[in-house]
Design a protein around this motif. Structure first.
Motif, PDB file in Angstrom:
ATOM      1  N   ARG A  14     -10.012  -4.610  -5.727  1.00 52.60           N
ATOM      2  CA  ARG A  14      -9.930  -5.983  -5.075  1.00 52.60           C
ATOM      3  C   ARG A  14      -9.472  -6.058  -3.790  1.00 52.60           C
ATOM      4  O   ARG A  14     -10.400  -6.450  -3.067  1.00 52.60           O
ATOM      5  N   ASP A  15      -8.665  -5.894  -3.258  1.00 56.09           N
ATOM      6  CA  ASP A  15      -8.155  -6.077  -2.111  1.00 56.09           C
ATOM      7  C   ASP A  15      -8.957  -4.997  -1.144  1.00 56.09           C
ATOM      8  O   ASP A  15      -9.446  -5.310   0.013  1.00 56.09           O
ATOM      9  N   HIS A 201       3.563  -4.692  -2.042  1.00 54.82           N
ATOM     10  CA  HIS A 201       1.998  -4.875  -1.630  1.00 54.82           C
ATOM     11  C   HIS A 201       2.068  -4.887  -0.046  1.00 54.82           C
ATOM     12  O   HIS A 201       2.342  -5.858   0.356  1.00 54.82           O
ATOM     13  N   HIS A 203       0.406  -4.386   3.622  1.00 52.05           N
ATOM     14  CA  HIS A 203      -0.737  -4.148   4.392  1.00 52.05           C
ATOM     15  C   HIS A 203      -0.268  -3.246   5.973  1.00 52.05           C
ATOM     16  O   HIS A 203       0.930  -3.347   6.046  1.00 52.05           O
ATOM     17  N   ASN A 237      -4.815  -1.441   3.035  1.00 48.18           N
ATOM     18  CA  ASN A 237      -3.423  -1.355   2.374  1.00 48.18           C
ATOM     19  C   ASN A 237      -2.786   0.031   2.437  1.00 48.18           C
ATOM     20  O   ASN A 237      -3.394   0.916   2.992  1.00 48.18           O
TER      21      ASN A 237
HETATM   22 ZN    ZN Z   1      -3.322  -7.843   0.131  1.00 43.82          ZN
END
Ligand code: ZN
Ligand code: KIV
Length: 514
Positions: A14-15, A201, A203, A237
């Protein structure tokens, strides 16, 4: 599940797939998801079903086929989004809906154009809608690290009250620093009441994604969102492999917490993701980079050969990587050189070893990395030459081009003497061979001349084999160098040395190949 279990939430599909230039088809996403299941991640975020038809199809296919991990689908708070996400993940053995809405002032004002009250209402309604489908609902206040903490906690409390069981705190723009992010996680745990798991989560815009996630774990987070090879929006990420190995390797610091990841699958997963996404893994990438277990400096090589732990904190096999590699290069010492040859089954001793080591150092100065193929060729050259060479090259200077006659000047060591000669030829190789013939006084008829590349790449090693006919004897010589003219000169001189030896031994002996 015990409190000590740090759930690994993989968002590669996804990310990670939101990284610029990555576009995986359904079959590729399925292949990665199957591998993530083998790796033992707890949750796979398979995609954002409302985003595109392809995303929907992939999430649905993964939900239907992949067993083991929870399969999550991402969704904004709008009911259409949530319904579509559920349509895709409902087939999973363990489905999860992941609902998000931004809570930072800049996102609410510039992107959502919503007031705080509107965001609260959206969050509550979206989570409730999702909870109507499944008991496994995750909520994320997007741009959490730049949100007003009190307001964010109010939104998080609403999410829990409406059925969220995981609260994920995104550092959406990679703004956080470890101490501060850890404090934020601790504050949320203290402030928001209910039964939920806190997640990170992070980055990597400041290169702190892994450090921030680990600070979150130290403060009580029990889920980490991360991606293989650190893929993700912009700078990516938190890298899954780094999080997992940090928790495992530094259990003395992190205490009893553990992940359920089968670490031996890490390297394979990294390679698969790199191949399918087309994103290369940087050579010195922690854990999965090809140099993560390679040692080039002589001192390090010596240490590792004595005891791996002198310079390694992870046993390569625990992450599915090849055991400590001694990379031979210009910084390597004789110890590592001899050890590598022995491991390859090549045995050189005394003068031959010294000569080969000298040649290796010369080569390493010009060649980025010396491979096993290079070493084999180098040793073959050494063994082919026999224990004693009469001549060796001290320098070779060649000139050529379309405007002047090619010429070469060679300086050879002849025992303790030096001999020098210059010759012209119909090419630079011809001139170099002519100069050697003049300097040594050995001229033969060139019967064969073969050039091949031993290794790949711009600095490939040229392997030249010549066959000479002189004094009624046929000899062949072999030369290696990154430059083909030099390789040819070495090959010729190698053959000349053999002829000289034959002459010294008498007329009955006949030499064979290298
Ligand atoms: Zn993200
Ligand atoms: O970075 C982010 O905020 C996200 C959310 C959707 C969790 O990816």
């Amino acid at each position: 599940m015990s409190d000590q279990h740090v759930r690994i939430f993989d968002t590669t599909l996804r990310d990670g797939e939101q990284s610029p230039g990555i576009s995986l088809d359904v079959a590729e996403k399925l292949e990665i998801a199957e591998q993530l299941a083998r790796l033992g991640v707890d949750i796979i975020e398979a995609g954002f079903p409302i985003a595109s038809h392809g995303d929907f199809e992939a999430v649905e296919a993964i939900a239907k086929a992949v067993r083991g991990p929870v399969i999550a689908g991402l969704s904004r708070t709008g009911f259409k989004d949530i319904d579509r996400a559920w349509e895709a993940v409902q087939h999973a053995e363990k489905p999860r809906l992941h609902v998000f809405i931004a809570t930072s002032p800049i996102h609410m004002k510039k992107k959502l154009r919503m007031t705080e009250d509107q965001v609260k209402a959206e969050a509550a309604a979206g989570v409730a809608r999702a909870a109507g489908y499944t008991a496994d609902v995750e909520f994320s206040p997007e741009d959490g690290s730049r949100s007003d903490v009190d307001f964010m906690c109010e939104v998080l409390q609403l999410a829990v009250d409406n059925g969220a069981t995981t609260l994920n705190i995104p550092d959406t723009v990679g703004y956080g620093v470890p101490e501060e992010f850890g404090r934020l996680i601790a504050h949320i745990i203290e402030t928001v009441k209910g039964d939920y798991v806190v997640s990170t989560h992070c980055h990597n815009d400041l290169g702190l994604a892994v450090a921030n996630s680990l600070a979150g774990v130290a403060a009580g987070a029990r889920q980490v969102e991360c991606a293989i090879n650190g893929l993700g929006e912009r700078a990516g990420n938190a890298a899954l492999e780094e999080i997992v190995m940090a928790i495992k390797t530094r259990s003395d610091f992190f205490g009893m917490v553990e992940t359920h990841v089968r670490t031996e699958e890490l390297a394979r997963t990294s390679r698969l993701v790199s191949r399918l996404t087309g994103y290369p893994v940087q050579y010195n990438k922690a854990v999965v980079g090809r140099n993560a277990f390679a040692h080039e400096a002589g001192i390090h090589q010596h240490g590792v050969l004595e005891d791996r732990e002198t310079y390694e904190i992870i046993d390569a096999s625990t992450v599915g990587q090849e055991a400590a590699q001694i990379v031979l290069g210009k910084h390597s010492g004789r110890h590592a050189f001899a050890d590598t040859l022995t491991k390859m089954g090549l045995h050189l001793q005394g003068d031959s070893l010294n000569e080969a080591f000298t040649r290796f150092k010369e080569l390493a100065d010009r060649k980025v990395e010396i491979t096993e193929a290079d070493l084999e060729a180098l040793v073959a050259e050494e063994l082919g030459a026999g224990a004693v060479h009469r001549y060796s090259i001290l320098s070779l200077d060649v000139h050529g081009g379309t405007l002047s006659t090619p010429s070469a000047t060679v300086v050879l060591a002849d025992g303790s003497d030096r001999v020098e000669a210059t010759a012209e030829g119909n090419g630079m190789i011809d001139a170099a061979i002519g100069a050697i013939a003049t300097a040594t006084g050995v001229t033969g008829t060139l019967l064969d001349f073969k050039v091949s590349s031993v290794t790949k790449g711009g600095d490939a090693l040229g392997d030249v084999v010549v066959q000479l006919d002189a004094d009624g004897a046929k000899v062949s010589g072999r030369g290696l160098a990154t430059d083909v003219v030099e390789a040819s000169a070495r090959a010729y001189l190698n053959a000349v040395n053999k002829l000289v030896r034959l002459r010294d031994r008498g007329p009955r002996e006949r030499a064979v190949g290298p």
